[in-house]
Design a protein around this motif. Sequence first.
Motif, PDB file in Angstrom:
ATOM      1  N   GLN A 100       0.830  -1.207   0.000  1.00  0.00           N
ATOM      2  CA  GLN A 100       0.000   0.000   0.000  1.00  0.00           C
ATOM      3  C   GLN A 100       0.868   1.262   0.000  1.00  0.00           C
ATOM      4  O   GLN A 100       0.589   2.228  -0.729  1.00  0.00           O
ATOM      5  N   GLU A 101       1.923   1.280   0.811  1.00  0.00           N
ATOM      6  CA  GLU A 101       2.815   2.429   0.858  1.00  0.00           C
ATOM      7  C   GLU A 101       3.523   2.647  -0.471  1.00  0.00           C
ATOM      8  O   GLU A 101       3.671   3.782  -0.939  1.00  0.00           O
ATOM      9  N   GLN A 102       3.946   1.549  -1.089  1.00  0.00           N
ATOM     10  CA  GLN A 102       4.640   1.665  -2.366  1.00  0.00           C
ATOM     11  C   GLN A 102       3.703   2.133  -3.475  1.00  0.00           C
ATOM     12  O   GLN A 102       4.128   2.830  -4.403  1.00  0.00           O
ATOM     13  N   CYS A 103       2.429   1.765  -3.393  1.00  0.00           N
ATOM     14  CA  CYS A 103       1.454   2.213  -4.392  1.00  0.00           C
ATOM     15  C   CYS A 103       1.360   3.736  -4.422  1.00  0.00           C
ATOM     16  O   CYS A 103       1.168   4.344  -5.484  1.00  0.00           O
ATOM     17  N   LYS A 104       1.509   4.366  -3.259  1.00  0.00           N
ATOM     18  CA  LYS A 104       1.478   5.829  -3.197  1.00  0.00           C
ATOM     19  C   LYS A 104       2.634   6.414  -3.987  1.00  0.00           C
ATOM     20  O   LYS A 104       2.497   7.462  -4.621  1.00  0.00           O
ATOM     21  N   ARG A 105       3.767   5.734  -3.959  1.00  0.00           N
ATOM     22  CA  ARG A 105       4.966   6.243  -4.621  1.00  0.00           C
ATOM     23  C   ARG A 105       4.926   6.044  -6.134  1.00  0.00           C
ATOM     24  O   ARG A 105       5.604   6.768  -6.865  1.00  0.00           O
ATOM     25  N   VAL A 106       4.165   5.053  -6.590  1.00  0.00           N
ATOM     26  CA  VAL A 106       4.138   4.783  -8.036  1.00  0.00           C
ATOM     27  C   VAL A 106       2.802   5.182  -8.662  1.00  0.00           C
ATOM     28  O   VAL A 106       2.438   4.716  -9.736  1.00  0.00           O
ATOM     29  N   HIS A 107       2.074   6.052  -7.965  1.00  0.00           N
ATOM     30  CA  HIS A 107       0.843   6.643  -8.516  1.00  0.00           C
ATOM     31  C   HIS A 107      -0.198   5.591  -8.889  1.00  0.00           C
ATOM     32  O   HIS A 107      -0.794   5.630  -9.963  1.00  0.00           O
ATOM     33  N   THR A 108      -0.396   4.645  -7.978  1.00  0.00           N
ATOM     34  CA  THR A 108      -1.327   3.545  -8.228  1.00  0.00           C
ATOM     35  C   THR A 108      -2.400   3.509  -7.139  1.00  0.00           C
ATOM     36  O   THR A 108      -2.089   3.572  -5.949  1.00  0.00           O
ATOM     37  N   GLN A 109      -3.658   3.409  -7.552  1.00  0.00           N
ATOM     38  CA  GLN A 109      -4.749   3.280  -6.587  1.00  0.00           C
ATOM     39  C   GLN A 109      -4.683   1.912  -5.914  1.00  0.00           C
ATOM     40  O   GLN A 109      -4.420   0.903  -6.566  1.00  0.00           O
ATOM     41  N   PHE A 110      -4.959   1.911  -4.625  1.00  0.00           N
ATOM     42  CA  PHE A 110      -4.895   0.681  -3.833  1.00  0.00           C
ATOM     43  C   PHE A 110      -6.242   0.437  -3.180  1.00  0.00           C
ATOM     44  O   PHE A 110      -6.814   1.327  -2.556  1.00  0.00           O
TER      45      PHE A 110
END
Length: 233
Positions: free
Chosen positions: A55-65
């Motif tokens: 979830q944290e990494q999704c924020k960094r790669v502009h991906t909805q979680f």
Amino acid sequence: MTGTIQNEGTFLNKIAKNLGRAPITEGISRPVWKHAPQFEVLKHATPDDLVNELQEQCKRVHTQFHLTDSKQVAHLLKQVIEELGNGQLIIPKDDRFSDYQLVDVLNEKGVHVWDHQAGKKNIELAESANIGITFSEITLAESATVVLFSSKNHGRSISFLPACHVSIIPKSTIVPRMTQAAAAIRSKVNRGEVVPSCINFITGPSNSADIEMDLVVGVHGPIKAVYIIVEDK
């Protein structure tokens, strides 16, 4: 079908000669390294820890979680499709869409199922589709990367050509990083399973910062990416 290696001895002997040594034909063993950091990252992480890291990494790669369960995934998928603007959908031929009871939602929205007998028509439909939907085979928590196995029933265009990519991620597929993904693929080979010749590691929407470190999203693939994590264990 098993391939045949041609001129292997000649090739290896030439390399040995250029290295200034005799060819080594036996007694070869994998080196043992004093330090192996590749096995230490997230070594003691629980499945829930891996979900949190993802979830944290999704924020960094502009991906909805999104996190859901098998009972709510159909409702959530419908919601995600609507938020992405509906439009034509394309999916691989994959029994998991039926197992997760997603077929009705997809048919309601209008879906094309990849059919290898249709040939290039599949690519044309993928190009005109708004959303490609896939299941992740292995998921890397450390980098928010989904791993897709291409096959005759799953063309890579599904996750490459549509404007949006939705990846459904069974929680059981989440591993710490590339190290474990490579080990899982290697174990398939060791068991004699047929491994696809094309394995795609996809991290969020396509982006590039090659020019003056200015990030541009959607350069050579989907502009938007959505990960739906499903509790399955």
